[in-house]
Scaffold this motif. Sequence first.
Motif, PDB file in Angstrom:
ATOM      1  N   UNK A  10       0.837  -1.205   0.000  1.00 32.24           N
ATOM      2  CA  UNK A  10       0.000   0.000   0.000  1.00 32.24           C
ATOM      3  C   UNK A  10       0.869   1.251   0.000  1.00 32.24           C
ATOM      4  N   UNK A  11       1.945   1.213   0.763  1.00 33.93           N
ATOM      5  CA  UNK A  11       2.859   2.363   0.811  1.00 33.93           C
ATOM      6  C   UNK A  11       3.537   2.582  -0.533  1.00 33.93           C
ATOM      7  N   UNK A  12       3.948   1.508  -1.181  1.00 31.33           N
ATOM      8  CA  UNK A  12       4.625   1.602  -2.479  1.00 31.33           C
ATOM      9  C   UNK A  12       3.703   2.143  -3.572  1.00 31.33           C
ATOM     10  N   UNK A  13       2.420   1.732  -3.538  1.00 31.86           N
ATOM     11  CA  UNK A  13       1.494   2.044  -4.620  1.00 31.86           C
ATOM     12  C   UNK A  13       0.694   3.327  -4.414  1.00 31.86           C
ATOM     13  N   UNK A  14       0.919   4.022  -3.295  1.00 27.34           N
ATOM     14  CA  UNK A  14       0.133   5.216  -2.995  1.00 27.34           C
ATOM     15  C   UNK A  14       0.989   6.226  -2.246  1.00 27.34           C
ATOM     16  N   UNK A  15       0.442   7.430  -2.142  1.00 26.36           N
ATOM     17  CA  UNK A  15       1.129   8.453  -1.352  1.00 26.36           C
ATOM     18  C   UNK A  15       0.148   9.074  -0.369  1.00 26.36           C
ATOM     19  N   UNK A  16       0.655   9.443   0.783  1.00 27.22           N
ATOM     20  CA  UNK A  16      -0.172  10.033   1.825  1.00 27.22           C
ATOM     21  C   UNK A  16      -0.631  11.425   1.410  1.00 27.22           C
ATOM     22  N   UNK A  17      -1.933  11.662   1.524  1.00 29.59           N
ATOM     23  CA  UNK A  17      -2.492  12.999   1.316  1.00 29.59           C
ATOM     24  C   UNK A  17      -2.637  13.690   2.663  1.00 29.59           C
ATOM     25  N   UNK A  18      -3.318  13.012   3.600  1.00 30.03           N
ATOM     26  CA  UNK A  18      -3.542  13.575   4.934  1.00 30.03           C
ATOM     27  C   UNK A  18      -3.985  12.445   5.860  1.00 30.03           C
ATOM     28  N   UNK A  19      -4.013  12.750   7.138  1.00 28.06           N
ATOM     29  CA  UNK A  19      -4.548  11.812   8.119  1.00 28.06           C
ATOM     30  C   UNK A  19      -5.850  12.392   8.639  1.00 28.06           C
ATOM     31  N   UNK A  20      -6.905  11.594   8.556  1.00 29.62           N
ATOM     32  CA  UNK A  20      -8.218  11.985   9.070  1.00 29.62           C
ATOM     33  C   UNK A  20      -8.314  11.492  10.516  1.00 29.62           C
ATOM     34  N   UNK A  21      -9.494  11.437  11.080  1.00 26.32           N
ATOM     35  CA  UNK A  21      -9.636  10.988  12.464  1.00 26.32           C
ATOM     36  C   UNK A  21      -9.221   9.545  12.674  1.00 26.32           C
ATOM     37  N   UNK A  22      -9.614   8.658  11.768  1.00 25.22           N
ATOM     38  CA  UNK A  22      -9.305   7.237  11.861  1.00 25.22           C
ATOM     39  C   UNK A  22      -8.302   6.807  10.799  1.00 25.22           C
ATOM     40  N   UNK A  23      -8.467   7.315   9.606  1.00 21.01           N
ATOM     41  CA  UNK A  23      -7.762   6.775   8.437  1.00 21.01           C
ATOM     42  C   UNK A  23      -6.673   7.683   7.893  1.00 21.01           C
ATOM     43  N   UNK A  24      -5.700   7.029   7.275  1.00 22.47           N
ATOM     44  CA  UNK A  24      -4.821   7.725   6.354  1.00 22.47           C
ATOM     45  C   UNK A  24      -5.597   7.839   5.041  1.00 22.47           C
ATOM     46  N   UNK A  25      -5.574   9.023   4.440  1.00 19.80           N
ATOM     47  CA  UNK A  25      -6.131   9.202   3.102  1.00 19.80           C
ATOM     48  C   UNK A  25      -4.954   9.215   2.146  1.00 19.80           C
ATOM     49  N   UNK A  26      -4.989   8.328   1.157  1.00 20.35           N
ATOM     50  CA  UNK A  26      -3.861   8.154   0.252  1.00 20.35           C
ATOM     51  C   UNK A  26      -4.329   8.247  -1.196  1.00 20.35           C
ATOM     52  N   UNK A  27      -3.446   8.706  -2.078  1.00 17.87           N
ATOM     53  CA  UNK A  27      -3.698   8.775  -3.516  1.00 17.87           C
ATOM     54  C   UNK A  27      -2.929   7.652  -4.180  1.00 17.87           C
ATOM     55  N   UNK A  28      -3.641   6.827  -4.962  1.00 18.16           N
ATOM     56  CA  UNK A  28      -2.973   5.767  -5.707  1.00 18.16           C
ATOM     57  C   UNK A  28      -2.127   6.380  -6.811  1.00 18.16           C
ATOM     58  N   UNK A  29      -0.996   5.770  -7.080  1.00 19.88           N
ATOM     59  CA  UNK A  29      -0.065   6.245  -8.101  1.00 19.88           C
ATOM     60  C   UNK A  29      -0.467   5.701  -9.471  1.00 19.88           C
ATOM     61  N   UNK A  30      -1.703   5.977  -9.847  1.00 19.43           N
ATOM     62  CA  UNK A  30      -2.238   5.540 -11.134  1.00 19.43           C
ATOM     63  C   UNK A  30      -3.106   6.669 -11.673  1.00 19.43           C
ATOM     64  N   UNK A  31      -2.612   7.341 -12.682  1.00 21.76           N
ATOM     65  CA  UNK A  31      -3.281   8.542 -13.202  1.00 21.76           C
ATOM     66  C   UNK A  31      -4.496   8.238 -14.072  1.00 21.76           C
ATOM     67  N   UNK A  32      -4.794   6.963 -14.330  1.00 19.96           N
ATOM     68  CA  UNK A  32      -5.927   6.644 -15.202  1.00 19.96           C
ATOM     69  C   UNK A  32      -7.256   7.025 -14.573  1.00 19.96           C
TER      70      UNK A  32
END
Length: 137
Positions: A10-32
């Motif tokens: 998950x760390x390799x395939x995405x990047x951290x956007x922000x941390x919410x109350x419970x979750x990390x919000x991440x963007x997948x490294x796939x521009x499609x």
Amino acid sequence: MSRFELDARLERDSELITVLGLCQLRLLKDSRWPWLMLVPQRPSMTEIFELTPLDQALLTFETNMVGAALKQVTGCTKVNIGALGNIVRQLHIHVIARFEGDPAWPGPIWGFGQSVPYQDQKSRQDLIDKLVEAISS
């Protein structure tokens, strides 16, 4: 008690956007597709029902908030939300903006073609900035 650690895939395939109350919000490294992922920061979780009732409620809230922000920012036709976990067992929720006529429409995106990394870093950052703003408002 064990400590939360993000699965290496998950760390390799995405990047951290922000941390919410419970979750990390991440963007997948796939521009499609504008493709986000929520990862509850709880150790050893593989299923939603394993979370406490309060964490389940918070996950639902954060998923709905992120889905609404994604639809607002992208103007997509449909927001797909799913928790599959067949390959990566760590609990994570996919939130994906879909558009009529996108390369996989109307089928699922999983297993469709090869990931296409973001080439235009400005458009990637603009998407992130707009999402953070929409979530914050």
